[in-house]
Design a protein around this motif. Structure first.
Motif, PDB file in Angstrom:
ATOM      1  N   SER A   1      -4.603   4.416  -8.751  1.00 50.74           N
ATOM      2  CA  SER A   1      -3.503   4.791  -9.652  1.00 50.74           C
ATOM      3  C   SER A   1      -2.335   5.477  -8.943  1.00 50.74           C
ATOM      4  O   SER A   1      -1.220   5.467  -9.444  1.00 50.74           O
ATOM      5  CB  SER A   1      -4.020   5.691 -10.779  1.00 50.74           C
ATOM      6  N   TRP A   2      -2.569   6.084  -7.766  1.00 52.35           N
ATOM      7  CA  TRP A   2      -1.485   6.794  -7.075  1.00 52.35           C
ATOM      8  C   TRP A   2      -0.672   5.868  -6.171  1.00 52.35           C
ATOM      9  O   TRP A   2       0.353   6.277  -5.629  1.00 52.35           O
ATOM     10  CB  TRP A   2      -2.036   7.983  -6.275  1.00 52.35           C
ATOM     11  N   HIS A   3      -1.120   4.648  -5.988  1.00 48.64           N
ATOM     12  CA  HIS A   3      -0.398   3.682  -5.141  1.00 48.64           C
ATOM     13  C   HIS A   3       0.993   3.420  -5.712  1.00 48.64           C
ATOM     14  O   HIS A   3       1.141   3.169  -6.908  1.00 48.64           O
ATOM     15  CB  HIS A   3      -1.213   2.396  -5.091  1.00 48.64           C
ATOM     16  N   ARG A   4       2.018   3.494  -4.854  1.00 51.00           N
ATOM     17  CA  ARG A   4       3.397   3.261  -5.277  1.00 51.00           C
ATOM     18  C   ARG A   4       4.047   2.242  -4.358  1.00 51.00           C
ATOM     19  O   ARG A   4       4.592   2.613  -3.311  1.00 51.00           O
ATOM     20  CB  ARG A   4       4.219   4.566  -5.220  1.00 51.00           C
TER      21      ARG A   4
ATOM     22  N   ASP B   1      -9.452   5.185  -6.266  1.00 51.29           N
ATOM     23  CA  ASP B   1      -8.455   5.529  -7.286  1.00 51.29           C
ATOM     24  C   ASP B   1      -7.127   4.838  -6.949  1.00 51.29           C
ATOM     25  O   ASP B   1      -6.311   5.392  -6.219  1.00 51.29           O
ATOM     26  CB  ASP B   1      -8.248   7.047  -7.352  1.00 51.29           C
TER      27      ASP B   1
ATOM     28  N   MET C   1       1.860  13.271  -2.639  1.00 46.99           N
ATOM     29  CA  MET C   1       1.268  12.065  -2.064  1.00 46.99           C
ATOM     30  C   MET C   1      -0.146  12.385  -1.559  1.00 46.99           C
ATOM     31  O   MET C   1      -0.423  13.484  -1.082  1.00 46.99           O
ATOM     32  CB  MET C   1       2.168  11.557  -0.929  1.00 46.99           C
ATOM     33  N   VAL C   2      -1.009  11.418  -1.708  1.00 47.17           N
ATOM     34  CA  VAL C   2      -2.390  11.543  -1.252  1.00 47.17           C
ATOM     35  C   VAL C   2      -2.430  11.545   0.282  1.00 47.17           C
ATOM     36  O   VAL C   2      -1.718  10.784   0.925  1.00 47.17           O
ATOM     37  CB  VAL C   2      -3.203  10.360  -1.822  1.00 47.17           C
TER      38      VAL C   2
END
Ligand SMILES: [Zn+2]
Ligand SMILES: [Zn+2]
Length: 137
Positions: free
Chosen positions: A106-109, A104, A1-2
């Motif tokens: 793209s890492w969102h969940r 960015d 996770m970021v």
């Protein structure tokens, strides 16, 4: 996770950064989010308010009473109108960042769908995510 991230509006006038990982990530299908986004739902990351700061520009805020009964103050770019983040009266320690404003995304969940009672019939939701008819902390 970021654990830290940056983002901003479409024209670059407003920039922000967050130095913490999101607490919760969700899709909100309330009518206010539909109006504010112009589409079916808002995809939001909730982050700790103390870890979030605007690093460039001055967002404008528009305040409404949400379907939850909370007062929601929505921050957006006064130049290009991009929705950026919001703050709820009942959750002063949390900022809701709009996922599409991330540098960015793209890492969102998203982990849940909330206010599904006002979801539109043309709105396709991920069947694997938990669904809540109204507000969810
Ligand atoms: Zn802008
Ligand atoms: Zn909403």
């Amino acid at each position: 996770m970021v654990t830290s991230f940056t983002g901003g509006c479409a024209c670059g006038a407003i920039r922000y950064e967050c130095s913490a990982a999101p607490i919760f990530a969700l899709n909100c299908h309330c009518r206010d989010c539909q109006r504010a986004t112009g589409t079916a739902y808002a995809s939001v990351l909730r982050v700790p308010a103390k870890a979030f700061r605007v690093t460039k520009g001055e967002p404008r805020f528009y305040t409404v009473t949400a379907d939850s009964g909370n007062t929601v103050s929505r921050g957006f770019c006064p130049e290009c109108g991009s929705p950026l983040f919001s703050q709820l009266s009942g959750m002063a320690d949390v900022i809701g960042v709009r996922a599409g404003s991330l540098d960015d995304p793209s890492w969102h969940r998203p982990a849940a769908d909330i206010f599904t009672k006002s979801a539109q019939p043309w709105d396709y939701m991920n069947p694997e995510l938990p669904k809540y008819p109204g507000y969810r902390r």
